[in-house]
Design a protein around this motif. Structure first.
Motif, PDB file in Angstrom:
ATOM      1  N   TYR A  20     -14.625   7.343   8.283  1.00  0.00           N
ATOM      2  CA  TYR A  20     -14.578   6.127   7.492  1.00  0.00           C
ATOM      3  C   TYR A  20     -15.852   5.338   7.743  1.00  0.00           C
ATOM      4  O   TYR A  20     -16.001   4.671   8.752  1.00  0.00           O
ATOM      5  CB  TYR A  20     -13.360   5.289   7.867  1.00  0.00           C
ATOM      6  CG  TYR A  20     -13.087   4.180   6.898  1.00  0.00           C
ATOM      7  CD1 TYR A  20     -12.099   4.306   5.933  1.00  0.00           C
ATOM      8  CD2 TYR A  20     -13.829   3.006   6.921  1.00  0.00           C
ATOM      9  CE1 TYR A  20     -11.853   3.301   5.032  1.00  0.00           C
ATOM     10  CE2 TYR A  20     -13.603   1.997   6.013  1.00  0.00           C
ATOM     11  CZ  TYR A  20     -12.603   2.143   5.068  1.00  0.00           C
ATOM     12  OH  TYR A  20     -12.368   1.136   4.166  1.00  0.00           O
ATOM     13  N   HIS A  73       0.856  -1.181   0.000  1.00  0.00           N
ATOM     14  CA  HIS A  73       0.000   0.000   0.000  1.00  0.00           C
ATOM     15  C   HIS A  73       0.891   1.229   0.000  1.00  0.00           C
ATOM     16  O   HIS A  73       1.312   1.711   1.039  1.00  0.00           O
ATOM     17  CB  HIS A  73      -0.918  -0.011   1.223  1.00  0.00           C
ATOM     18  CG  HIS A  73      -2.071  -0.937   1.043  1.00  0.00           C
ATOM     19  ND1 HIS A  73      -3.084  -1.050   1.948  1.00  0.00           N
ATOM     20  CD2 HIS A  73      -2.364  -1.799   0.053  1.00  0.00           C
ATOM     21  CE1 HIS A  73      -3.961  -1.938   1.512  1.00  0.00           C
ATOM     22  NE2 HIS A  73      -3.537  -2.415   0.378  1.00  0.00           N
ATOM     23  N   GLN A  96      -9.677  -6.387  -0.040  1.00  0.00           N
ATOM     24  CA  GLN A  96     -10.463  -7.149   0.919  1.00  0.00           C
ATOM     25  C   GLN A  96     -11.782  -7.683   0.363  1.00  0.00           C
ATOM     26  O   GLN A  96     -12.563  -6.933  -0.222  1.00  0.00           O
ATOM     27  CB  GLN A  96     -10.733  -6.303   2.145  1.00  0.00           C
ATOM     28  CG  GLN A  96      -9.604  -6.432   3.136  1.00  0.00           C
ATOM     29  CD  GLN A  96      -9.611  -5.345   4.149  1.00  0.00           C
ATOM     30  OE1 GLN A  96     -10.590  -4.651   4.318  1.00  0.00           O
ATOM     31  NE2 GLN A  96      -8.500  -5.177   4.818  1.00  0.00           N
ATOM     32  N   ILE A 138      -0.093  -7.783   5.843  1.00  0.00           N
ATOM     33  CA  ILE A 138       0.332  -7.248   4.540  1.00  0.00           C
ATOM     34  C   ILE A 138      -0.336  -5.912   4.252  1.00  0.00           C
ATOM     35  O   ILE A 138       0.318  -4.927   3.954  1.00  0.00           O
ATOM     36  CB  ILE A 138      -0.007  -8.252   3.419  1.00  0.00           C
ATOM     37  CG1 ILE A 138       0.860  -9.501   3.575  1.00  0.00           C
ATOM     38  CG2 ILE A 138       0.225  -7.639   2.043  1.00  0.00           C
ATOM     39  CD1 ILE A 138       0.514 -10.593   2.601  1.00  0.00           C
ATOM     40  N   ALA A 139      -1.635  -5.879   4.345  1.00  0.00           N
ATOM     41  CA  ALA A 139      -2.349  -4.651   3.975  1.00  0.00           C
ATOM     42  C   ALA A 139      -3.638  -4.557   4.770  1.00  0.00           C
ATOM     43  O   ALA A 139      -4.717  -4.810   4.252  1.00  0.00           O
ATOM     44  CB  ALA A 139      -2.646  -4.664   2.473  1.00  0.00           C
ATOM     45  N   PRO A 140      -3.532  -4.204   6.045  1.00  0.00           N
ATOM     46  CA  PRO A 140      -4.734  -4.219   6.895  1.00  0.00           C
ATOM     47  C   PRO A 140      -5.581  -2.978   6.651  1.00  0.00           C
ATOM     48  O   PRO A 140      -5.628  -2.080   7.463  1.00  0.00           O
ATOM     49  CB  PRO A 140      -4.142  -4.212   8.301  1.00  0.00           C
ATOM     50  CG  PRO A 140      -2.836  -3.499   8.152  1.00  0.00           C
ATOM     51  CD  PRO A 140      -2.352  -3.750   6.765  1.00  0.00           C
ATOM     52  N   PHE A 141      -6.223  -2.934   5.520  1.00  0.00           N
ATOM     53  CA  PHE A 141      -6.904  -1.733   5.077  1.00  0.00           C
ATOM     54  C   PHE A 141      -8.135  -1.475   5.933  1.00  0.00           C
ATOM     55  O   PHE A 141      -9.184  -2.075   5.731  1.00  0.00           O
ATOM     56  CB  PHE A 141      -7.292  -1.925   3.621  1.00  0.00           C
ATOM     57  CG  PHE A 141      -7.406  -0.646   2.868  1.00  0.00           C
ATOM     58  CD1 PHE A 141      -6.300   0.180   2.742  1.00  0.00           C
ATOM     59  CD2 PHE A 141      -8.590  -0.263   2.286  1.00  0.00           C
ATOM     60  CE1 PHE A 141      -6.396   1.360   2.035  1.00  0.00           C
ATOM     61  CE2 PHE A 141      -8.688   0.915   1.587  1.00  0.00           C
ATOM     62  CZ  PHE A 141      -7.593   1.729   1.455  1.00  0.00           C
ATOM     63  N   GLU A 142      -8.021  -0.572   6.888  1.00  0.00           N
ATOM     64  CA  GLU A 142      -9.144  -0.157   7.721  1.00  0.00           C
ATOM     65  C   GLU A 142      -9.744  -1.324   8.503  1.00  0.00           C
ATOM     66  O   GLU A 142     -10.797  -1.206   9.090  1.00  0.00           O
ATOM     67  CB  GLU A 142     -10.222   0.513   6.849  1.00  0.00           C
ATOM     68  CG  GLU A 142     -11.227   1.335   7.584  1.00  0.00           C
ATOM     69  CD  GLU A 142     -10.620   2.398   8.480  1.00  0.00           C
ATOM     70  OE1 GLU A 142     -11.124   2.569   9.577  1.00  0.00           O
ATOM     71  OE2 GLU A 142      -9.642   3.046   8.076  1.00  0.00           O
ATOM     72  N   ALA A 143      -9.068  -2.442   8.479  1.00  0.00           N
ATOM     73  CA  ALA A 143      -9.612  -3.590   9.199  1.00  0.00           C
ATOM     74  C   ALA A 143      -8.491  -4.430   9.781  1.00  0.00           C
ATOM     75  O   ALA A 143      -8.386  -5.615   9.526  1.00  0.00           O
ATOM     76  CB  ALA A 143     -10.466  -4.445   8.258  1.00  0.00           C
ATOM     77  N   ASN A 153      -3.379 -10.941   5.427  1.00  0.00           N
ATOM     78  CA  ASN A 153      -3.645  -9.602   4.896  1.00  0.00           C
ATOM     79  C   ASN A 153      -3.939  -8.626   6.038  1.00  0.00           C
ATOM     80  O   ASN A 153      -3.476  -7.499   6.020  1.00  0.00           O
ATOM     81  CB  ASN A 153      -4.833  -9.648   3.934  1.00  0.00           C
ATOM     82  CG  ASN A 153      -4.897  -8.414   3.071  1.00  0.00           C
ATOM     83  OD1 ASN A 153      -3.971  -8.158   2.305  1.00  0.00           O
ATOM     84  ND2 ASN A 153      -5.953  -7.635   3.200  1.00  0.00           N
ATOM     85  N   CYS A 154      -4.708  -9.071   6.995  1.00  0.00           N
ATOM     86  CA  CYS A 154      -5.144  -8.174   8.077  1.00  0.00           C
ATOM     87  C   CYS A 154      -4.563  -8.539   9.445  1.00  0.00           C
ATOM     88  O   CYS A 154      -4.556  -7.709  10.338  1.00  0.00           O
ATOM     89  CB  CYS A 154      -6.663  -8.187   8.181  1.00  0.00           C
ATOM     90  SG  CYS A 154      -7.467  -7.719   6.652  1.00  0.00           S
ATOM     91  N   GLY A 204      -3.799   2.459   4.688  1.00  0.00           N
ATOM     92  CA  GLY A 204      -4.535   2.353   5.950  1.00  0.00           C
ATOM     93  C   GLY A 204      -6.003   2.663   5.757  1.00  0.00           C
ATOM     94  O   GLY A 204      -6.829   2.189   6.510  1.00  0.00           O
ATOM     95  N   GLY A 205      -6.341   3.446   4.733  1.00  0.00           N
ATOM     96  CA  GLY A 205      -7.756   3.600   4.394  1.00  0.00           C
ATOM     97  C   GLY A 205      -8.379   4.953   4.626  1.00  0.00           C
ATOM     98  O   GLY A 205      -9.428   5.250   4.092  1.00  0.00           O
TER      99      GLY A 205
END
Lengths: 783, 676
Positions: free
Chosen positions: A695, A108, A631, B602-607, B592-593, A455-456
């Motif tokens: 968010y 990311h 995701q 790896i990529a804990p996108f908002e979670a 991933n999270c 991170g979002g």
């Protein structure tokens, strides 16, 4: 040495030891489009990296089959062509590129760069000019292509001898082919350039040397030096007077020419102490030649096709789902994650992948026993949209819409034409560009997300093109913004009458996933993407909101079922959830100019994140592709499915109408009168969301916006229409609300269980209208 | 499956559409009369009886869940002696939509489950059996009657399963019972009286005459001490002490400290006591924690920690909708730097303070002090100096010393205790307290105390962890930050006004079922070296004095013994399969999270998810399975993907033919092998 390797391996993260790296193993073909990062902030937003095998005596060359070893292969050289600024951004040796990026190693943030020693680079200015040698960045805003009168990228020819870039400098047509020559263990970048006639002198940037302090030139030969390094360049051919211009940059000047000219430029970069070796090496670059014959055709490169067998779904329900097995194992180790689909007139499908391929699938017949997969194109930048017009493939990448030409009909694209590259991009990892559709007039549509930070939450640098639906004219010449404010919309739809819909993905300024029915000029959620000082304080109502936990946490596209023989779904709009891997029927109505409606699930969960949908009239089937890229509950990297109508009863809601005090649901098939007439067989809850910069939004009580949760909605009565298909629910307190969930547990007239739910939005009921304001949902009385 | 219930099913279906019953008639599930709906509150009513057919219960209280756990030889409630008991859980299960559901009982002793007055299951006969019945929309009556075994732990848990979810404890948000139930009202008052007796430290001055001898209270709140006053001179400001001693409730309406001074001399006496207290100085002045802390940094930190969820800066006499404590006089109260020292170690002189220990660094404590001094605007009048020597005598004489010590090594309560005699004089007098302390009791508090004083008082020597935990969750205001049973948090309400949302913090709804109590205890005691959710900016505070019983009590609330965790025996083969289910290729892409040990996700996108090493240590096995199968039912705000959308199968068909339970089981075995 061996011991050292063992130690390094042990220290590797679990992730790496658990899974092979498919991005590392993949053969990307002769070039790869991406945003690239060179040292010292030298960024190429839109670049095409070309790899060369250029071994020097003593190099241990890995066998060509071991494509996965590209980064560590000392025989590899690479060069990046910048399709915005029309320059060669950099040239290096000792490997190809670092696989840094969300499509490669999932990172990311960050972009790939040279995986070797940089030999020379150019500064971030235009690489071309006419009239005078004014090589600066000519753009008001450092994103997007330069003005046409300066120069434009036209496309890439894949040829038997290498890659040729086609572009313009003012009115001059340019073909420019990079290659690498090796002499005396010195690697030299060789550019063969063909220019069409022009009355004006043209300037081409060749190389820059940081902190250059010494220049030596002899017209056809030039050297720049700083305290450590040197660059030596040589030019052969061109119109009379073709030579390097004086100055601390290496710039080639080509005077006006009445006839086409051919030029060859050799560039060597390295340590100052080796510059004599460089000077000797570039003496041997040879004479230029005519590139045009090479652009006529190229031999097929991806000659090995893969055959898979599809799997027919069971015919128990009204719709059967067949699986068209993707060629996960293929000779090119191409990492298949499907990003776009459309059909040729003969029924073959073209499918693009996130990693940049286009595959053509033939053999899509009733039984699916032999599906043949042929790699048609490769090296594209996040190919997440694909449309076929007049049997020609248009692929949406993050950098451009590419029109693919198979000039010799061998089943592989030879010319990757830049159809339109005017949508601005930045280095952000998340500003994906999605989907590709045409309207009845032939205009193209796609949608782009915002620069979501790792991170979002929040954004990286925002341009006026973030979060937009774009329209590109039929001829590709013009790009315009249709609507704004989208966060991360993986997919949209264009209807038979030009109706535009989009999804979006819950996050900053997106309280939950919506389905938007687009009004031109409309604003759909993220105020930061409106390029004005006054940011909107109210957003357009979507057709409906979708709760992220139950329905959709990450959207795919919408599709219109244009076929008339597709059972109760004929004429319907469908929506895919990438995150939940589910397909929904969209119920919709227009009330005083405002669209509203809801969704109801159609089929069981798919095994990949379904994203792209095409209805094929000839096949009378809906085709869906899916991927796993971010995701999702998906457990397969890619999926290709066919949804067929079996003729059986669907028992699906197909229409929803809201009037004061009444909510009418029409089913595809007659219901059992007793069960449908019992209000206890329905349960309705409602809640709102809060539209803020946060968010996503919690689910908020309608009765008390300070509390999270749902409110029950009393169903006072249920009556079934004479035809047995429409249930009208009496609800005294029906009001505009962002989210309603209507659950039912009924029986069909034939006794079958009819249990499911509709999640809908009421924007307008009677003279009451809901409005989504920053921080609050308001119900207003319309005049 | 227990087959005979097919007939029950039919019977239920027949009456399902009918309205609710009239008194005397058999219960008809469905809608209830509006008056009854208005009287409903979440949870069930739990009654204990001396004999199963008794009409009058020994005790009654409200429970969140259809669950009960009483360890062997422990009292089932503080008001009942240890030993076998008869209990009944009653209430309604409010069902959103007519449909078929299966029920299962887990427990010891003899248990029966009745739904809508029909017996559905009995234990031990129906052990490991389930029964499917149709539940009507709206209210279905449930009753669980149990008779504990003569020996061993007593346990009851009710599970249900529906079309798309496997067996789970019946969730608290579908359970209701009447809050105006006469037994409940009566017994709640007694309970409240017991709480007041403990929290107001009545036993510091009074003995409670039991049936045979004086009761020596042993329950935690009774044995806790009021704040130690050692070194008070370095910590508090004189003018504030005078005002506080004179009338604590003027500065803090919620104060439990009574006003002990009255009459014309009160002001002078307060000055004397305060003078005595400020003379208490041990060692040097408190060192400044860090030089020049910035109020702005403290403000940002306060925001992150959510201080304004429990506190507010304005005048304490101004009403606050959220019932937050005012820190209007905080600056006036503390001597320079003393506030920072207090914030850093709030439990140092008051083990049972509600003030959480946020494990602040020196700099953070100092920044918060700067911020609070900036915020608290309360000014108190300057008071004439009192006489410290007189004050020392008054400190003893007026009873301050009964609760407060002035030296770290000094014990309290070495006094001759008075028997509680007159129930309408002194502290308990409705109005004129005479020379007795004034606790500012409301009428209902006074009535509760009176009700309690009519009991034998033995309950002061008995504690049941389940009740303790319910009580402490309220006392500590855990719901300020954590959701429970679908309720919004106070933090949400506070931020709502600013158009912001608090961070997503874990819900407490299932905590007693979810976590190993040993792990919970360490968390509540602040003993974990690493945070389970390091990405959260807010901080889980520590409440060390309460940690042990709170952790055990939460577990009991859910019907689990503290050590109960039915785990499968470790299987290396399954672990090997589980390992393959971890990565993206061929697996669920857990990495991933979720971090695994020191390997970040790896990529804990908002979670971002819990480190899987911690997951293996924290969770009970059955909860883990439930979470994996239906995370959306466990917590609606979760972002964990639902891998088995039908509650049964995942899309990884290559392993165990897609059987979700078996796959998750394999994953469980794998994460148990991770190096701790």
């Amino acid at each position: 040495m061996k011991r050292l390797i063992a130690a390094v391996l042990l220290a590797l993260p679990v992730a790496a030891s658990l899974s092979a790296a498919p991005y590392d193993e993949m053969d990307y073909g002769p070039f790869l489009s991406h945003t690239f990062q060179l040292p010292n902030g030298n960024t190429t937003l839109r670049g095409i990296a070309v790899a060369f095998d250029a071994p020097i005596d003593g190099d241990v060359v890995t066998p060509p089959a071991g494509k996965g070893k590209l980064p560590n292969n000392p025989a590899k050289c690479g060069v990046i062509f910048d399709t915005e600024l029309l320059r060669y951004s950099g040239f290096w040796s000792g490997g190809f590129i670092t696989w840094n990026g969300v499509v490669f190693n999932g990172s990311h943030g960050g972009n790939p760069g040279p995986a070797g020693k940089l030999l020379f680079a150019t500064n971030m200015t235009t690489g071309v000019a006419t009239g005078q040698a004014k090589l600066v960045d000519p753009r008001d805003y450092p994103h997007g292509p330069m003005a046409r009168q300066i120069g434009r990228y036209k496309g890439l020819h894949r040829t038997d001898k290498g890659v040729i870039f086609s572009y313009t400098i003012g009115d001059t047509q340019v073909l420019d082919m990079p290659s690498v020559a090796v002499h005396n263990k010195q690697r030299v970048l060789v550019r063969t350039i063909n220019l069409s006639p022009s009355k004006e002198p043209r300037f081409l940037l060749v190389a820059d040397l940081p902190k250059a302090n010494t220049e030596a030139d002899a017209g056809s030969m030039m050297m720049l030096q700083n305290d450590q390094d040197a660059i030596v360049a040589k030019v052969i051919g061109g119109s009379a007077g073709t030579a390097f211009a004086k100055g601390m940059r290496i710039v080639l000047e080509v005077p006006a020419n009445a006839e086409p000219v051919q030029i060859r430029v050799g560039v060597w970069g390295g340590a100052k102490k080796d510059s004599e070796l460089g000077a000797i090496a570039i003496e041997k670059i040879g004479k230029p030649d005519d590139l045009t014959p090479l652009t006529k055709e190229a031999k097929a490169r991806f000659t090995e096709t893969v055959t898979t067998q599809g799997k027919l779904g069971d015919d128990k329900g009204a719709y059967a789902v067949d699986s068209l097995t993707p060629p996960f194992k293929n000779s090119y180790k191409s990492w298949l994650r499907f990003g776009g689909i459309d059909f040729f007139a003969d029924g073959r499908a073209a499918i693009s992948t996130w990693s940049g391929d286009v595959w053509v699938v033939s053999g899509i017949d009733d039984k699916l026993e032999k599906l043949t997969w042929k790699r048609y194109a490769a090296g594209l930048f996040h190919a997440l949209g694909l449309k076929i017009v007049d049997d020609q493939v248009y692929v949406l990448g993050r950098d451009q819409i590419t029109r693919l030409h198979d000039l010799n009909g061998d089943g592989e694209a030879d010319f990757y034409e830049c159809f339109n590259n005017e949508a601005m991009i930045t280095t952000n990892f998340h500003e994906f560009t999605f989907d590709l559709h045409t309207d009845p007039e032939g205009n193209f549509y796609f949608i782009k997300g915002g620069p979501v930070r790792p991170g979002g939450r929040g954004w990286d640098k925002v341009t006026p093109h973030h979060g937009c639906v774009f329209k590109v004219s039929k001829d590709g010449s013009k790009l315009e913004v249709v609507a704004r404010g989208f966060r991360a919309p993986n997919g949209m739809g264009v209807g038979p009458n030009g109706e535009i819909t989009t999804g979006d993905n819950e996050g900053t300024w997106t309280p939950t996933c919506p389905i938007n029915w687009i009004k031109p000029g409309g604003f759909y959620g993220v105020p930061d993407f409106v390029p004005s000082k006054e940011k909107p304080k109210i957003r357009e109502n979507p057709l409906c909101w979708l709760p992220h936990n139950e329905v959709d946490n990450s959207n795919g596209s919408q599709v219109w079922i244009t076929g008339k023989n597709f059972g109760p779904l004929s004429g319907q709009l469908l929506h895919a959830s990438y995150g939940k891997c589910r397909l929904y029927n969209v119920l919709k109505e227009e009330v005083t100019g405002q669209m509203q409606g809801g969704v109801t699930p159609i089929l069981p969960t798919f095994d990949s994140g379904i994203s792209r949908l095409r209805f094929n009239d000839k096949a009378n089937a809906l085709f869906i592709t899916g991927l796993r890229g971010w995701q999702t509950t998906a457990q397969k990297d890619a999926g290709f499915y066919r949804v067929r109508y079996t003729g059986k009863k669907a028992n699906l809601p197909v229409d929803l109408k809201v009037t004061p005090g009444q909510l009418a649901i029409t089913f595809s098939d007659p219901l059992d009168r007793k069960s449908a007439g019992d209000a206890d067989n329905f349960n309705i809850e409602q809640w709102n969301y809060r539209w803020t910069e946060n968010y996503g939004s919690p689910q908020i009580k309608v009765s008390d916006p300070k509390k999270q949760g749902h409110d029950p909605v009393e169903v006072e009565g249920a009556t079934l229409s004479p035809d047995g298909k429409t249930v009208t629910l009496s609800i005294a307190k029906l009001r505009p609300v962002m989210q309603m969930k209507i659950q039912y547990n009924l029986k069909a007239a034939d006794g079958a269980a009819v249990k499911s739910a509709i999640w809908n939005t009421i924007n307008v009921v009677g003279n009451q209208r809901g409005e989504v304001h920053v921080g609050e949902y308001r119900v207003v009385q319309s005049k | 499956m227990v087959r005979p219930f097919a007939s029950v099913l039919v019977a239920l279906a027949l009456c399902s559409a009918a309205p609710s019953s009239q008194p005397g008639e058999p219960f008809k599930p469905g809608k209830l009369p509006p008056a009854e709906v208005a009287a409903l509150a979440p949870g069930l009513t739990l009654r204990f009886y001396a004999k199963p057919d008794n009409k009058t219960p020994l005790d009654a209280r409200r429970v969140r869940l259809a669950a009960l756990h009483v360890p062997a030889d422990s009292p089932p409630t503080p008001f009942i002696a240890p030993g076998p008991f008869h209990a009944k859980l009653t209430g309604y299960l409010k069902n959103p939509l007519k449909g078929d559901y299966s029920f299962k009982l887990v427990g010891t002793g003899a248990i029966t489950l009745k739904v809508n007055d029909k017996t559905i299951l009995t234990l031990p006969a129906d052990t490991d059996k389930s029964v499917e019945i149709e539940l009507t929309k709206n209210y279905n009556k449930i009753e669980i009657a149990c008779m504990s075994s003569a020996k061993g732990d007593a346990t009851v848990r009710l599970y249900w399963a529906g079309e798309k979810f496997d067996f789970e404890p019946v969730p608290p948000d579908v359970l209701y019972s009447r809050h105006d139930d006469a037994d409940l009202v009566e017994k709640s008052a007694v309970r409240e009286g017991r709480n007041l007796f403990a929290n107001l430290h009545c036993a510091k001055c009074h003995t409670f005459q039991g049936p045979e001898k004086s009761i020596v209270p042993t329950i935690p709140e009774c044995t806790s001490h009021a704040p130690h006053l050692d070194n008070a001179g370095r910590r508090f400001q004189y003018d504030w002490l005078v005002a506080w001693i004179l009338n604590p409730r003027a500065l803090r309406p919620e104060a439990t400290m009574p006003s002990v001074l009255s009459g014309p001399e009160a002001e002078k006496q307060a000055a004397d006591i305060a003078a005595f207290l400020v003379s208490l100085k041990s060692g040097d002045a408190l060192p400044a924690t860090v030089p020049n802390p910035k109020a702005a940094d403290g403000r940002a930190l306060a925001k992150r920690l959510g201080c304004n969820t429990c506190h507010r800066p304005d005048d304490p006499q101004k009403k606050d909708e959220l019932g937050r404590l005012s820190h209007f006089f905080t600056a006036a109260k503390y001597a320079p730097d003393a506030l920072g020292h207090y914030l850093k170690l709030p439990h140092r002189r008051h083990a049972w303070t509600r003030m959480p220990d946020f494990k602040l660094s020196d700099a953070e404590a100092a920044q918060l002090e700067a911020h609070l001094r900036d915020q608290s605007k309360g000014v108190l009048p300057a008071r004439p100096k009192g006489d410290a020597a007189r004050g020392e005598i008054l400190f003893e004489k007026t009873g301050c010393a009964r609760c407060h010590t002035t030296r770290p090594d000094k014990q309290t309560a070495l006094y001759q205790l008075e028997r509680l005699r007159a129930l309408n004089k002194g502290c308990l007098a409705p109005k004129d307290h005479g020379k007795g302390p004034d606790f500012g009791l409301h009428a209902d508090q006074r009535n509760a105390l009176l009700a309690f004083l009519k009991t034998d008082g033995i309950s002061l020597t008995r504690e049941t962890p389940a009740e303790f935990s319910l009580r402490q969750v309220n006392t500590l205001q855990c719901n300020s930050c954590h959701r429970r049973d679908g309720e919004s948090t106070r933090w949400h309400a506070v931020l709502e006004d600013e158009g912001k949302e608090p961070e997503k913090l874990p819900s407490l709804t299932w905590i007693g079922e979810k976590l190993q109590p040993g792990w919970t205890k360490k968390m509540l005691a602040g003993e974990h070296d690493q945070r389970a959710r390091p990405w959260i900016k807010a901080r889980m505070p520590a409440f060390p004095a309460r940690a042990d019983m709170l952790a055990v009590g939460m577990s009991h609330e859910h019907g689990f013994g503290a050590l109960e965790d039915e785990r499968p025996k470790h299987d290396a083969k399954l672990a090997a399969i589980g390992e393959k289910l971890i990565p993206q290729q061929g697996g669920f892409n857990c990495i991933n999270c979720h971090a695994i040990g020191k390997t970040p996700p790896i990529a804990p996108f908002e979670a971002p998810g819990i480190n899987l090493v911690d997951a293996a240590l924290r969770l009970r096995y059955h909860y883990y399975q439930r979470w994996m199968l239906t995370p959306d039912r466990v917590d609606v705000s979760m972002r964990m993907p639902v891998f088995a959308t039908d509650g049964k199968m995942t899309q990884i068909r290559e392993v165990f033919d897609g059987d979700a339970r078996r796959q998750f089981d394999a994953l469980w075995h794998y994460i148990q092998t991770l190096p701790k």
